[in-house]
Write an enzyme that holds these catalytic residues in place. Structure first.
Site, PDB file in Angstrom:
ATOM      1  N   SER A  87       0.801  -1.232   0.000  1.00  0.00           N
ATOM      2  CA  SER A  87       0.000   0.000   0.000  1.00  0.00           C
ATOM      3  C   SER A  87       0.825   1.267   0.000  1.00  0.00           C
ATOM      4  CB  SER A  87      -0.940   0.018   1.218  1.00  0.00           C
ATOM      5  OG  SER A  87      -1.918  -0.964   1.072  1.00  0.00           O
ATOM      6  N   THR A 189      -0.893   2.029   4.825  1.00  0.00           N
ATOM      7  CA  THR A 189      -0.325   3.370   4.638  1.00  0.00           C
ATOM      8  C   THR A 189       0.662   3.671   5.761  1.00  0.00           C
ATOM      9  OG1 THR A 189      -2.268   4.247   3.546  1.00  0.00           O
ATOM     10  CG2 THR A 189      -0.942   5.831   4.752  1.00  0.00           C
ATOM     11  N   THR A 207       1.122   6.794   0.605  1.00  0.00           N
ATOM     12  CA  THR A 207       0.329   5.591   0.313  1.00  0.00           C
ATOM     13  C   THR A 207       0.113   5.412  -1.179  1.00  0.00           C
ATOM     14  OG1 THR A 207      -1.734   4.455   0.909  1.00  0.00           O
ATOM     15  CG2 THR A 207      -1.932   6.764   0.338  1.00  0.00           C
ATOM     16  N   ARG A 217      -9.135   8.096  -8.166  1.00  0.00           N
ATOM     17  CA  ARG A 217      -9.529   8.235  -6.760  1.00  0.00           C
ATOM     18  C   ARG A 217      -8.332   8.699  -5.906  1.00  0.00           C
ATOM     19  NH1 ARG A 217      -7.824   5.944  -1.592  1.00  0.00           N
ATOM     20  NH2 ARG A 217      -9.621   5.932  -0.221  1.00  0.00           N
ATOM     21  N   THR A 240      -4.689   6.266   9.076  1.00  0.00           N
ATOM     22  CA  THR A 240      -4.618   5.189   8.104  1.00  0.00           C
ATOM     23  C   THR A 240      -5.973   4.494   8.089  1.00  0.00           C
ATOM     24  OG1 THR A 240      -3.472   3.148   7.460  1.00  0.00           O
ATOM     25  CG2 THR A 240      -3.631   3.597   9.818  1.00  0.00           C
ATOM     26  N   GLY A 241      -6.278   3.857   6.965  1.00  0.00           N
ATOM     27  CA  GLY A 241      -7.563   3.192   6.858  1.00  0.00           C
ATOM     28  C   GLY A 241      -8.408   3.791   5.754  1.00  0.00           C
TER      29      GLY A 241
HETATM   30  C1  SD4 Z   1      -6.497   5.804   1.563  1.00  0.00           C
HETATM   31  N1  SD4 Z   1      -5.925   5.999   3.897  1.00  0.00           N
HETATM   32  O1  SD4 Z   1      -6.055   5.997   0.435  1.00  0.00           O
HETATM   33  C2  SD4 Z   1      -5.544   5.383   2.643  1.00  0.00           C
HETATM   34  C3  SD4 Z   1      -5.593   3.923   2.672  1.00  0.00           C
HETATM   35  C4  SD4 Z   1      -4.723   3.287   3.636  1.00  0.00           C
HETATM   36  O2  SD4 Z   1      -3.129   1.714   3.684  1.00  0.00           O
HETATM   37  O3  SD4 Z   1      -4.606   3.630   4.786  1.00  0.00           O
HETATM   38  N2  SD4 Z   1      -4.060   2.338   3.073  1.00  0.00           N
HETATM   39  O4  SD4 Z   1      -7.693   5.875   1.838  1.00  0.00           O
END
Ligand code: SD4
Length: 328
Positions: A87, A189, A207, A217, A240-241
């Site tokens: 990621s 991330t 990320t 996106r 993150t997330g």
């Molecule tokens: C996102 N926050 O692009 C990031 C995704 C993530 O590890 O945390 N990926 O939405």
């Protein structure tokens, strides 16, 4: 002794007691019970297991009296260069068209910020973000313009789709199921936030975003105030997330503002998570926050269990689970 120097004498909360050198995964009970005092400044927090290596790279700089800004960039770069991370940077999952697109941002102790989004073929978006911050009058460059700027700055084009991620993508294409929901396993991330030995704060976040996302996106990670926020008078936070949930609540900004009002880093992270779960369907979603404050206290909180974060200071070198809203 000036105010900054005085603020070095602080308490590190939520730390694991009695940790020898090396990395351990602290148990939740030790996390809950323990407190540690340190008289020495210097602290790095990073998201996920790969945060341990990122912290080590950042710490190398902090311990030599380097700036937090250089430290967080070094930590983020290490993760970007690792082809095993799915990621971030090289080896990051592509979008549904098979194209790796990268998002990153950085913020320094002066409130300066730089960001790139939807950047392709450049391995170190965090360093491009830093160049945006330092070499342009702008905060954010995206897509072709960001790439053009990177090339002008001496970065070179590289294919970031590794053999492994290409194969995985081809496998995914057989069903081409569009599942924009990040599950617990597939996001990592890197967010790195640090306080240097001068007491100054900086942060970085980088990320490749959600695997097999729609082309174009952009998530929270390059958005100042969402994926990252730093105020040198108060603290720093990173996310993150599921980026969409973080963006809709200005997560990192919210955390820093709550710390400004007196919340501890952990309490502020928890409140930002509660803001998400109050209004959004969080059942298939993971969001996690990390935060540090000017006094050198730190904390983290996530929607669900399974989020480890790495801590490095003069006394600590640990990976420990955050507390979570959803109990196992
Ligand atoms: C996102 N926050 O692009 C990031 C995704 C993530 O590890 O945390 N990926 O939405």
């Amino acid at each position: 002794m000036n105010q900054d120097r005085r603020s070095f004498f602080y308490t590190l909360l939520h730390s694991t007691f009695g940790i020898a050198a090396g990395t351990i995964l602290a148990s939740r009970s030790s996390y809950a019970k323990s407190r540690r005092k340190t008289t020495q400044p210097g602290l790095v927090l990073s998201t996920w297991k790969h945060g341990v290596a990122a912290n080590a790279a950042a710490w190398d700089i902090i311990v030599k009296n380097g700036a937090a800004l250089d430290a967080v960039e070094a930590g983020a770069r290490l993760t970007e260069a690792n082809p095993e991370g799915r990621s971030v940077g090289l080896g990051g999952r592509p979008d549904r068209e098979g194209i790796v697109t990268l998002d990153a941002c950085i913020m320094d102790q002066h409130g300066n910020a730089g960001s790139v989004a939807f950047l392709q073929d450049i391995k170190h978006p965090i360093s491009v973000a830093r160049k945006v911050m330092q070499e342009t009058p702008h905060v954010m460059l995206v897509g072709k313009g960001a790439q053009q700027f990177a090339l002008q700055q001496g970065f070179r084009k590289e294919n970031l789709l590794t053999e492994a991620t290409r194969k995985e993508y081809q496998q995914w294409r057989k069903k081409s199921q569009y599942q924009p929901i990040i599950n617990i396993e597939n996001h990592d991330t890197i967010g790195v936030i640090a306080q240097d030995q001068h007491g100054n704060l900086s942060g970085a976040c980088t990320t490749s975003g959600l695997g097999y996302k729609m082309h174009g996106r952009v998530g929270d990670s390059p958005i100042i105030g969402a994926g990252l926020f730093v105020d040198n008078e108060v603290g720093a936070a990173a996310a993150t997330g599921t980026g969409e949930a973080v963006m809709k609540t200005c997560g990192s900004f919210l955390i820093v503002e709550r710390m400004r009002q007196g919340a501890s880093p952990m309490q502020a992270c928890k409140e930002a998570v509660l803001r998400i779960v109050k209004h959004q369907d969080y059942r298939d979603m993971q969001v996690a926050y990390i935060a540090i404050n000017k006094q050198g206290e730190y904390g983290a909180f996530s929607i669900r269990p399974g989020f480890p974060y790495a801590i490095k200071s003069h006394d600590l070198d640990t990976l420990q689970p955050s507390d979570a809203y959803v109990q196992k």
